[in-house]
Design a protein around this motif. Structure first.
Motif, PDB file in Angstrom:
ATOM      1  N   ALA A   1       0.827  -1.208   0.000  1.00 54.77           N
ATOM      2  CA  ALA A   1       0.000   0.000   0.000  1.00 54.77           C
ATOM      3  C   ALA A   1       0.862   1.259   0.000  1.00 54.77           C
ATOM      4  O   ALA A   1       0.464   2.295  -0.534  1.00 54.77           O
ATOM      5  N   ARG A   2       2.048   1.158   0.584  1.00 54.58           N
ATOM      6  CA  ARG A   2       2.914   2.344   0.628  1.00 54.58           C
ATOM      7  C   ARG A   2       3.420   2.752  -0.758  1.00 54.58           C
ATOM      8  O   ARG A   2       3.967   3.849  -0.928  1.00 54.58           O
ATOM      9  N   ALA A   3       3.240   1.855  -1.749  1.00 56.38           N
ATOM     10  CA  ALA A   3       3.655   2.191  -3.110  1.00 56.38           C
ATOM     11  C   ALA A   3       2.696   3.183  -3.758  1.00 56.38           C
ATOM     12  O   ALA A   3       3.028   3.785  -4.773  1.00 56.38           O
ATOM     13  N   LEU A   4       1.513   3.331  -3.198  1.00 55.80           N
ATOM     14  CA  LEU A   4       0.556   4.295  -3.733  1.00 55.80           C
ATOM     15  C   LEU A   4       1.023   5.707  -3.428  1.00 55.80           C
ATOM     16  O   LEU A   4       1.658   5.962  -2.406  1.00 55.80           O
ATOM     17  N   ASP A   5       0.690   6.614  -4.316  1.00 60.78           N
ATOM     18  CA  ASP A   5       1.073   8.012  -4.134  1.00 60.78           C
ATOM     19  C   ASP A   5       0.116   8.643  -3.128  1.00 60.78           C
ATOM     20  O   ASP A   5      -1.056   8.876  -3.450  1.00 60.78           O
ATOM     21  N   PRO A   6       0.571   8.939  -1.928  1.00 64.96           N
ATOM     22  CA  PRO A   6      -0.340   9.481  -0.911  1.00 64.96           C
ATOM     23  C   PRO A   6      -0.946  10.818  -1.319  1.00 64.96           C
ATOM     24  O   PRO A   6      -2.083  11.125  -0.955  1.00 64.96           O
ATOM     25  N   LEU A   7      -0.205  11.582  -2.095  1.00 61.53           N
ATOM     26  CA  LEU A   7      -0.735  12.864  -2.542  1.00 61.53           C
ATOM     27  C   LEU A   7      -1.929  12.663  -3.464  1.00 61.53           C
ATOM     28  O   LEU A   7      -2.919  13.396  -3.389  1.00 61.53           O
ATOM     29  N   MET A   8      -1.870  11.631  -4.307  1.00 62.76           N
ATOM     30  CA  MET A   8      -2.971  11.379  -5.231  1.00 62.76           C
ATOM     31  C   MET A   8      -4.188  10.801  -4.507  1.00 62.76           C
ATOM     32  O   MET A   8      -5.326  11.117  -4.849  1.00 62.76           O
ATOM     33  N   LEU A   9      -3.957   9.954  -3.512  1.00 64.14           N
ATOM     34  CA  LEU A   9      -5.082   9.444  -2.724  1.00 64.14           C
ATOM     35  C   LEU A   9      -5.759  10.591  -1.977  1.00 64.14           C
ATOM     36  O   LEU A   9      -6.986  10.641  -1.876  1.00 64.14           O
ATOM     37  N   ALA A  10      -4.942  11.512  -1.456  1.00 62.97           N
ATOM     38  CA  ALA A  10      -5.500  12.680  -0.768  1.00 62.97           C
ATOM     39  C   ALA A  10      -6.246  13.574  -1.752  1.00 62.97           C
ATOM     40  O   ALA A  10      -7.260  14.195  -1.399  1.00 62.97           O
ATOM     41  N   LEU A  11      -5.759  13.617  -2.989  1.00 62.98           N
ATOM     42  CA  LEU A  11      -6.407  14.449  -3.996  1.00 62.98           C
ATOM     43  C   LEU A  11      -7.830  13.975  -4.276  1.00 62.98           C
ATOM     44  O   LEU A  11      -8.743  14.789  -4.450  1.00 62.98           O
ATOM     45  N   VAL A  12      -8.034  12.667  -4.294  1.00 64.14           N
ATOM     46  CA  VAL A  12      -9.385  12.126  -4.508  1.00 64.14           C
ATOM     47  C   VAL A  12     -10.318  12.623  -3.416  1.00 64.14           C
ATOM     48  O   VAL A  12     -11.459  13.016  -3.683  1.00 64.14           O
ATOM     49  N   GLN A  13      -9.840  12.610  -2.179  1.00 66.12           N
ATOM     50  CA  GLN A  13     -10.676  13.073  -1.075  1.00 66.12           C
ATOM     51  C   GLN A  13     -10.897  14.587  -1.139  1.00 66.12           C
ATOM     52  O   GLN A  13     -12.000  15.074  -0.892  1.00 66.12           O
ATOM     53  N   THR A  14      -9.876  15.317  -1.502  1.00 60.83           N
ATOM     54  CA  THR A  14      -9.986  16.773  -1.578  1.00 60.83           C
ATOM     55  C   THR A  14     -11.013  17.194  -2.625  1.00 60.83           C
ATOM     56  O   THR A  14     -11.735  18.181  -2.438  1.00 60.83           O
ATOM     57  N   LEU A  15     -11.092  16.420  -3.707  1.00 62.05           N
ATOM     58  CA  LEU A  15     -11.962  16.802  -4.821  1.00 62.05           C
ATOM     59  C   LEU A  15     -13.369  16.228  -4.713  1.00 62.05           C
ATOM     60  O   LEU A  15     -14.172  16.407  -5.632  1.00 62.05           O
ATOM     61  N   GLN A  16     -13.682  15.547  -3.625  1.00 63.26           N
ATOM     62  CA  GLN A  16     -15.061  15.105  -3.429  1.00 63.26           C
ATOM     63  C   GLN A  16     -15.963  16.326  -3.340  1.00 63.26           C
ATOM     64  O   GLN A  16     -15.682  17.264  -2.603  1.00 63.26           O
ATOM     65  N   PRO A  17     -17.054  16.336  -4.092  1.00 58.77           N
ATOM     66  CA  PRO A  17     -17.874  17.557  -4.176  1.00 58.77           C
ATOM     67  C   PRO A  17     -18.645  17.850  -2.896  1.00 58.77           C
ATOM     68  O   PRO A  17     -19.103  16.947  -2.199  1.00 58.77           O
ATOM     69  N   THR A  18     -18.782  19.120  -2.618  1.00 57.72           N
ATOM     70  CA  THR A  18     -19.616  19.591  -1.515  1.00 57.72           C
ATOM     71  C   THR A  18     -20.338  20.849  -1.977  1.00 57.72           C
ATOM     72  O   THR A  18     -19.941  21.492  -2.956  1.00 57.72           O
ATOM     73  N   ALA A  19     -21.365  21.200  -1.254  1.00 50.79           N
ATOM     74  CA  ALA A  19     -22.107  22.415  -1.596  1.00 50.79           C
ATOM     75  C   ALA A  19     -21.341  23.663  -1.187  1.00 50.79           C
ATOM     76  O   ALA A  19     -21.639  24.755  -1.644  1.00 50.79           O
ATOM     77  N   ALA A  20     -20.346  23.484  -0.307  1.00 53.11           N
ATOM     78  CA  ALA A  20     -19.671  24.638   0.277  1.00 53.11           C
ATOM     79  C   ALA A  20     -18.666  25.289  -0.671  1.00 53.11           C
ATOM     80  O   ALA A  20     -18.297  26.442  -0.486  1.00 53.11           O
ATOM     81  N   SER A  21     -18.202  24.545  -1.666  1.00 58.06           N
ATOM     82  CA  SER A  21     -17.139  25.117  -2.481  1.00 58.06           C
ATOM     83  C   SER A  21     -17.177  24.575  -3.900  1.00 58.06           C
ATOM     84  O   SER A  21     -17.656  23.474  -4.154  1.00 58.06           O
ATOM     85  N   THR A  22     -16.647  25.364  -4.815  1.00 48.21           N
ATOM     86  CA  THR A  22     -16.443  24.906  -6.177  1.00 48.21           C
ATOM     87  C   THR A  22     -15.123  24.145  -6.233  1.00 48.21           C
ATOM     88  O   THR A  22     -14.359  24.121  -5.265  1.00 48.21           O
ATOM     89  N   LEU A  23     -14.843  23.521  -7.365  1.00 45.48           N
ATOM     90  CA  LEU A  23     -13.601  22.769  -7.492  1.00 45.48           C
ATOM     91  C   LEU A  23     -12.410  23.720  -7.434  1.00 45.48           C
ATOM     92  O   LEU A  23     -12.389  24.743  -8.122  1.00 45.48           O
ATOM     93  N   PRO A  24     -11.412  23.407  -6.623  1.00 47.56           N
ATOM     94  CA  PRO A  24     -10.232  24.280  -6.546  1.00 47.56           C
ATOM     95  C   PRO A  24      -9.432  24.230  -7.839  1.00 47.56           C
ATOM     96  O   PRO A  24      -9.483  23.258  -8.586  1.00 47.56           O
ATOM     97  N   SER A  25      -8.673  25.274  -8.087  1.00 51.07           N
ATOM     98  CA  SER A  25      -7.827  25.326  -9.275  1.00 51.07           C
ATOM     99  C   SER A  25      -6.585  24.472  -9.064  1.00 51.07           C
ATOM    100  O   SER A  25      -6.253  24.082  -7.932  1.00 51.07           O
ATOM    101  N   VAL A  26      -5.888  24.190 -10.159  1.00 49.11           N
ATOM    102  CA  VAL A  26      -4.645  23.418 -10.064  1.00 49.11           C
ATOM    103  C   VAL A  26      -3.631  24.156  -9.209  1.00 49.11           C
ATOM    104  O   VAL A  26      -2.922  23.555  -8.394  1.00 49.11           O
TER     105      VAL A  26
END
Length: 277
Positions: free
Chosen positions: A133-158
């Motif tokens: 599991a440590r072979a996975l890119d932790p930044l990319m796994l975190a990115l999936v969670q960061t980009l989960q949609p909510t009503a509070a915000s639009t998608l952040p820019s790159v």
């Protein structure tokens, strides 16, 4: 008929589910992006369904059975051993990636006498890749969670995502393309699109305007534009199809916790060729 089951806990966090699709009659199928990759067995050949960036319509032959495993977003490239960008919008034989290991697995699949045995063989093959599991890119796994949609915000820019992660925009884009096949902007749109499809199941009485608000779209027009581009049909049609079918809004997305068998409506999840996904 579509059947989906949770993957073995030992394969977490790589494999999100294993699934089966049987078609009794020929039909037209719709493929839509879901940020995932799959390994599929069609009774003759093992293949990889790469990450989609746009909808694709294919013909599903009658009496076809597909047995498969699905990788969680951002994990398939580690198991397959190739960047997701090399498989983007593609459907390729597994032997082109795994070589002799794929040929041996195909022999096992040919000899299997049940779907359960096939699923087990596929999961064993994934487990034998010995990818921790440590072979996975932790930044990319975190990115999936960061980009989960909510009503509070639009998608952040790159640039916002890069600053938050403490990396350059170039590095963020490079790592995202390796993990997902495309950049964070498209990933965020696809995750929000999938959340919309799930919401059609969970809130069948909700209006499109309400769903647009809940999922962070600027307005209903924004939802209509984005969904139509990713699904190939307007959200009103997806809403009618979901209501008529009485099924999860995305036929091949997300494990159904009830483990129930689903009879497919007009849309499901094949990929580039006649192989459903």
């Amino acid at each position: 008929m579509y059947l989906e089951r949770p993957a073995s806990p030992a394969l977490s966090p790589f494999v999100t589910c294993r699934w089966l699709h049987r078609s009794e009659r020929a039909s037209a199928e719709r493929v839509v992006p879901d940020a995932c990759m799959d390994i599929l067995w069609d009774g003759e050949e093992l293949s990889i369904a790469g990450p989609d960036t746009a909808p694709v319509h294919v013909s599903m032959p009658a009496n076809r059975q597909i047995v498969a495993v699905r990788f969680a977003p951002g994990t398939g490239s580690a198991i397959l051993g190739v960047p997701a960008s090399a498989l983007c919008d593609a459907h390729v034989p597994l032997v082109e990636v795994w070589g002799d290991a794929a040929r041996q697995l195909e022999e096992t699949m040919h000899e299997a006498d049940s779907v359960h045995v096939m699923w087990t063989a596929l999961e064993d093959a994934v487990a034998e890749r010995h990818v921790p599991a440590r072979a996975l890119d932790p930044l990319m796994l975190a990115l999936v969670q960061t980009l989960q949609p909510t009503a509070a915000s639009t998608l952040p820019s790159v640039s916002q995502l890069a600053r938050s992660a403490g990396v350059s925009e170039r590095q963020l884009l490079r790592r995202a393309r390796s993990a997902f096949g495309y950049g964070p902007k498209l990933l965020g749109r696809i995750l929000r699109f999938q959340a919309f499809r799930a919401a059609l199941r969970e809130q069948p009485q909700a209006s499109l305007a309400q769903l647009a608000l809940e999922l962070g779209y600027a307005d209903q027009a924004h939802l209509t534009h984005d969904v139509t581009e990713l699904a190939g049909v307007p959200p009103s049609q997806l809403k009618r199809e979901a209501r008529t079918a009485g099924l999860p809004a995305s036929d091949f997305d997300k494990t159904d916790p009830t483990g129930r068998t689903q009879t497919l409506p007009h849309e499901n999840h094949p990929n580039r060729t006649t192989h459903p996904r």
